[in-house]
Scaffold this active site. Structure first.
Site: not given
Length: 281
Positions: A96, A245
């Site tokens: 993300d 991430h």
């Protein structure tokens, strides 16, 4: 001059004349004959025209067969086989909040390539606007782009008009940049509502959060790749939808994490094998 001598003199003169004429004829034969210019146009020596049997055709190049939709997502965001006989021991890899940094992106994808894995990179619109070349990099290296809203805000608190803008502006900028719009959507913080879901569906995307969090975003795990690996393995189960991430310690952890997953018998589901039009109830 005596008559006999005169005869011999005349005869000698004739012989010398005939010999000279013969020699001249031989020398003329040695002169190179110039070719007659052709009236037909000659192709230049460096002409590289393709023979007719090898000329390119207008037929489209063959493409790879589309990936079968072998998996669906269930209501708790696990990835499960669409039918019997499909491997259950799979995980979905996702990253993300990008795209941020070329070096990190290349390092992540280098590791994915090493393990023959595909992942979804959920991107924010404002980051794509700042660095469209990084979005192209992810796409060119054959990874999958997902929509993570424009500003990474809590969409549940927004009006319907703003939710629509936050989602659809990302669809547009991604399509304008790489030629295709995302098929997967993840709301920031994993928070959504019926309005978010409807707009996502109207844009032809699959709404998902996750079912296995690496917690790499948590400050207590900063610069601790071992903690990232530990968190994923502690929650590991077939169909795990793993949230990670674009962070330096996640980049550092990824190779060892994927190796440990493989050692446990897991494989990495290709996001394109997920039927984004269906959700298992």
């Amino acid at each position: 001059m005596k008559p006999a001598t005169s005869k011999w003199f005349i005869l000698l003169t004739l012989v010398i004349s005939l010999t000279a004429c013969g020699q001249k004829s031989v020398e003329q034969d040695k002169i190179p004959v110039q070719p007659i210019a052709s009236t037909e146009t000659q192709a230049p020596a460096n002409d590289t025209q393709t023979p007719s049997s090898e000329k390119p055709t207008d037929e489209p190049a063959s493409t790879e067969a589309p990936i079968a939709k072998s998996y669906v997502m269930n209501k708790v965001y696990n990835i499960v086989p669409a039918q019997e006989g499909i491997e259950k021991k799979v995980v979905l890899l996702t990253f993300d909040d990008g795209p941020k940094d070329e070096k990190m992106i290349n390092s992540l994808i280098d590791t994915l390539d090493k393990h023959q894995a595909k992942a979804i990179f959920f991107v924010n619109g404002y980051r794509v606007k700042a660095h469209p070349e990084l979005l192209k990099l992810i796409h060119d290296r054959e990874q999958i782009i997902g929509n993570h809203s424009w500003d990474h805000i809590n969409l549940k608190k927004e009006s319907e008009a703003n939710i629509k803008k936050q989602i659809e502006d990302v669809q547009k900028i991604v399509k304008d940049t790489i030629g295709e719009a995302p098929k997967f959507f993840r709301p920031p913080f994993g928070i959504g509502n019926d309005t978010v879901r409807k707009i996502v569906k109207d844009n032809g995307m699959l709404f998902m959060t996750w079912s296995n969090g690496s917690l790499d975003w948590d400050s207590k795990n900063k610069n601790k790749p071992d903690a990232v690996i530990k968190n994923v393995l502690e929650q590991l189960h077939p169909g795990s939808n793993i949230l990670m991430h674009e962070l330096p310690w996640t980049v550092e952890a990824l190779d060892e994490l994927l190796t440990k997953l493989e050692d446990k018998g897991y494989t990495f589901v290709n996001p394109l094998a997920i039927d984004f039009e269906k959700v298992m109830k």
